[in-house]
Write a protein that holds these residues in place. Structure first.
Motif, PDB file in Angstrom:
ATOM      1  N   LEU A   4      -6.812  -0.509  -6.859  1.00 48.14           N
ATOM      2  CA  LEU A   4      -6.554   0.538  -5.853  1.00 48.14           C
ATOM      3  C   LEU A   4      -7.423   1.765  -6.114  1.00 48.14           C
ATOM      4  CD1 LEU A   4      -2.647   0.522  -5.498  1.00 48.14           C
ATOM      5  CD2 LEU A   4      -4.301  -0.033  -3.719  1.00 48.14           C
ATOM      6  N   ASN A  27     -10.801   1.135  -5.089  1.00 49.56           N
ATOM      7  CA  ASN A  27     -10.959   0.704  -3.713  1.00 49.56           C
ATOM      8  C   ASN A  27     -11.525  -0.707  -3.589  1.00 49.56           C
ATOM      9  OD1 ASN A  27     -10.481   1.346  -1.131  1.00 49.56           O
ATOM     10  ND2 ASN A  27     -11.867   3.122  -1.084  1.00 49.56           N
ATOM     11  N   THR A  32       4.835   2.073  -8.051  1.00 53.40           N
ATOM     12  CA  THR A  32       4.870   2.455  -6.639  1.00 53.40           C
ATOM     13  C   THR A  32       4.806   1.202  -5.752  1.00 53.40           C
ATOM     14  OG1 THR A  32       2.472   2.555  -6.439  1.00 53.40           O
ATOM     15  CG2 THR A  32       3.573   4.570  -7.192  1.00 53.40           C
ATOM     16  N   GLU A  67       2.791   0.592  -3.370  1.00 48.82           N
ATOM     17  CA  GLU A  67       1.382   0.198  -3.163  1.00 48.82           C
ATOM     18  C   GLU A  67       0.906  -0.667  -4.331  1.00 48.82           C
ATOM     19  OE1 GLU A  67       2.356   3.434  -3.063  1.00 48.82           O
ATOM     20  OE2 GLU A  67       2.381   3.591  -0.875  1.00 48.82           O
ATOM     21  N   MET A 108      -0.267  -4.637  -4.376  1.00 50.94           N
ATOM     22  CA  MET A 108      -1.599  -4.965  -4.884  1.00 50.94           C
ATOM     23  C   MET A 108      -1.481  -5.933  -6.067  1.00 50.94           C
ATOM     24  SD  MET A 108      -4.591  -4.511  -4.025  1.00 50.94           S
ATOM     25  CE  MET A 108      -6.263  -4.042  -4.332  1.00 50.94           C
ATOM     26  N   ASP A 134       9.864  -6.063   2.125  1.00 51.39           N
ATOM     27  CA  ASP A 134       8.925  -6.043   0.995  1.00 51.39           C
ATOM     28  C   ASP A 134       9.224  -7.163   0.009  1.00 51.39           C
ATOM     29  OD1 ASP A 134       7.322  -3.754   1.415  1.00 51.39           O
ATOM     30  OD2 ASP A 134       7.528  -3.267  -0.732  1.00 51.39           O
TER      31      ASP A 134
END
Ligand code: DC
Length: 222
Positions: free
Chosen positions: A44, A47, A89, A91, A95, A173
């Motif tokens: 992350l 990127n 988190t 995110e 990932m 989720d």
């Protein structure tokens, strides 16, 4: 050395119960999900998408990942930075789940996990510990609960931490991660043939721990 392998889906209470079991037995607790999370975090930050295999391989080649135990607690060091506070988190969860499907990522983490179990008696939790990482573990547990029960627990944890959440979102989720984790081609989440199922849907934490301990002691022949 004794190895207790605990696999199961997200939110089944694995880490809480495994940590407590390790303390009870005087073993170290290895949370292998945190390793995938650390890789997810780095992807992350840089990127990098899971589709870009070249970039993933390059990233792994320049990654130093290490686990330390401080006061019995596992600390994940990513390139010499303690990332324990950064890997929980939503995110990073997603990932981690995505990148854990990549053979390069799994290979990168395999030896590290096996070496830990070679040198220490461990309670190790994850998705493929009984099936791939420690196929010869003396004790194998598949810990699970219904998706709704797991979502409710996660939701309550988030609320307790003051994080705003919707139960429906948390459930979605969890279902998405269950699907990802059990449908990938390599080392998918599944119960090892010789693992014992522990279902905590109807149990609170105390009851779950007692059932787990009883099951582990029976399997270990204690
Ligand atoms: O247990 P956890 O939620 O912290 O794990 C994060 C992700 O890492 C999870 O979605 C699947 C992956 N994982 C894995 O593929 N194999 C493991 N042994 C542990 C975790």
């Amino acid at each position: 050395m004794v190895a207790v392998a605990i696999d199961g889906p997200a939110g089944a209470g694995k880490s809480t119960l495994a940590r407590r079991l390790a303390k009870h037995k005087g073993f170290i607790y290895v949370d292998t999900g945190a390793l995938y999370r650390a890789i997810g975090l780095k992807m992350l930050r840089n990127n990098i998408s899971c589709d870009d295999l070249k970039a993933v391989e390059q990233l792994l080649a320049t990654t130093e990942l290490d686990i330390r135990f401080i006061d019995g607690e596992q600390v994940v060091m990513l390139d010499n930075e303690n990332v324990n506070g950064l890997i929980r988190t939503p995110e990073v969860s997603m990932m981690a789940s995505d990148c854990s499907a990549l053979p390069a990522v799994r290979a990168f983490l395999l030896d590290m996990q096996r070496n830990l179990a070679k040198r220490n008696s461990v309670v190790m939790d994850g998705r493929d510990i009984g099936t791939v990482v420690l196929p010869n573990a003396k004790v194998k547990i598949f810990l699970t609960a219904s998706p709704l029960a797991r979502a409710k627990r996660r939701f309550n944890e988030l609320v307790e931490k003051g994080i705003k959440a919707e139960l429906e979102e948390v459930l979605k989720d969890i279902e998405q991660r269950d699907y990802n984790d059990s449908h990938r081609a390599i080392a998918p989440l599944k119960q090892a043939e010789d693992a014992t199922l522990v279902d905590t849907t109807e149990l609170d934490l105390e009851q779950s721990f007692n059932l787990l301990l009883k099951t582990v002691d029976t399997l270990a022949g204690e």
